[in-house]
Design an enzyme around this catalytic site. Sequence first.
Site, PDB file in Angstrom:
ATOM      1  N   SER A  79      42.593  43.765  39.806  1.00  0.00           N
ATOM      2  CA  SER A  79      42.500  42.975  40.630  1.00  0.00           C
ATOM      3  C   SER A  79      41.724  41.372  40.004  1.00  0.00           C
ATOM      4  O   SER A  79      41.945  40.540  40.735  1.00  0.00           O
ATOM      5  CB  SER A  79      40.457  43.208  41.021  1.00  0.00           C
ATOM      6  N   ASP A  97      38.585  39.352  50.459  1.00  0.00           N
ATOM      7  CA  ASP A  97      37.594  39.830  49.532  1.00  0.00           C
ATOM      8  C   ASP A  97      36.736  40.250  50.027  1.00  0.00           C
ATOM      9  O   ASP A  97      35.948  40.119  51.503  1.00  0.00           O
ATOM     10  CB  ASP A  97      38.380  39.319  48.033  1.00  0.00           C
ATOM     11  N   HIS A 119      32.896  40.312  42.992  1.00  0.00           N
ATOM     12  CA  HIS A 119      34.438  40.513  43.454  1.00  0.00           C
ATOM     13  C   HIS A 119      35.018  39.374  43.299  1.00  0.00           C
ATOM     14  O   HIS A 119      36.090  38.787  42.935  1.00  0.00           O
ATOM     15  CB  HIS A 119      34.434  42.183  43.120  1.00  0.00           C
TER      16      HIS A 119
END
Length: 449
Positions: free
Chosen positions: A392, A164, A224
């Site tokens: 996600s 990620d 994120h």
Amino acid sequence: MKNARLFGLITLTALLAACGSTSNTPSAPSAQAAEFVPGEVLVQLDSSLRAQSLTALAATLGVQSVEVVAASDGAPLVLAKLSSGQSVESAVASLGARGDVRYAEPNFIYHHDATSTDPYFTNGSLWGMYGPSTTPANQFGSNAAAAWASGSVGSSTVYVGIIDEGIQYNHPDLAGNVGNPNEIEANGKDDDGNGFVDDKYGWDFANNDNTVYDGGNRGSLDAHGTHVSGTIGARSNNVGVVGVNHNVRLISGKFLGRNGGTSANAIKALDYFIGLKNKGLNIVATNNSWGGGSFSQALRDAIERSNTAGILFVAAAGNGGSDGVGDNNDATPHYPSTYDNSNIIAVAAITSSGGRSSFSNYGAKTVDIGAPGSGINSTVPYDKYASYNGTSMATPHVTGAVALYAAAHPGASAAQIKNAILSSAVPTPSLSGITVTGGRLDAFAALSK
Ligand SMILES: [Ca+2]
Ligand SMILES: [Ca+2]
Ligand SMILES: [Ca+2]
Ligand SMILES: [Ca+2]
């Protein structure tokens, strides 16, 4: 990374035809826009070329230079930098046609699968961790709280790779649950002998350095990656949120930068975790909350190497492309979740009232299970919390359940863990007929499989 400013949006049309791969997995049939890095092509060599120096190899292939991306498959996968004026389209066609090349393909660009961020929205709700009999209760949550009540809270001997953005590893709700125990920080040495110096918290493949947290004053970078990490393993009984696992060890395979990430760097991250597993760390899964590109034989091959190493690949089903309305991945593949590797678990998102999140992709043959993905609170940089939506966010609930199962069942194989997660899915009308299981995650029920 200097490549970042080279990233451009190029539509693949003629290229799909030129991309003829040797795989039996179908290529994307649609004319979806797929981004790739200009001036770069991934080339899987035949073993007849393995003995050449990189300089000689570049000359043989007629490109400016080559870099080895993966070497573990009998013959190297290399990233070729093209000479100026050479297009990716023509290079893929001409290199792919050579007898000493197995395949050539663009170096695709991927983006994370969150649809929106609302950094000011913190409502204290963690519905994704609740179950029908927990306090508070929400029957559509992952039921992780019931697992905790039964004594399963995870283990510091279970490792998960976060492929990620980077992670704020010193976030008060993550500190202690992120790190490579066999590496000593900042001593200039590769203490665990895995080929990476000072990879205490992982490696940044986007920038090829050992700083996996580059937040600082650079805006939302690493938000994120920090958010998905908190859902898998934020600490309990302190502050903020709590993850599916109270105890777990997360390691960053950072490959998403401000402009996304590439096939080459995703492959390096996958092989990095295989390397750590070969050095003795109990890596049970990687979390892959990202997607894009088109069919990549090289990425599929790397996922298969993970499969051989016994590492599950938990992947977001995707958020409906440019219009944000969920798509059928059976008809329009979303990569990497749609690859046919048996170690993949593809995850759709549901809301706190049990509906499929409007953005969530689905697929009766290609999306395995649903999990909480709307209004998910978790950790973000600067020691903060935020609520995000996306497949996600659903994906790390499943990855967390994988780690929780692995902690409760030491020695379970990847196939056994996947079977436990999927076979315990709770039948859910909004997922019926449009996912493999027709159901949603139950992290507690999985433990007794
Ligand atoms: Ca190392
Ligand atoms: Ca070191
Ligand atoms: Ca860095
Ligand atoms: Ca906490």
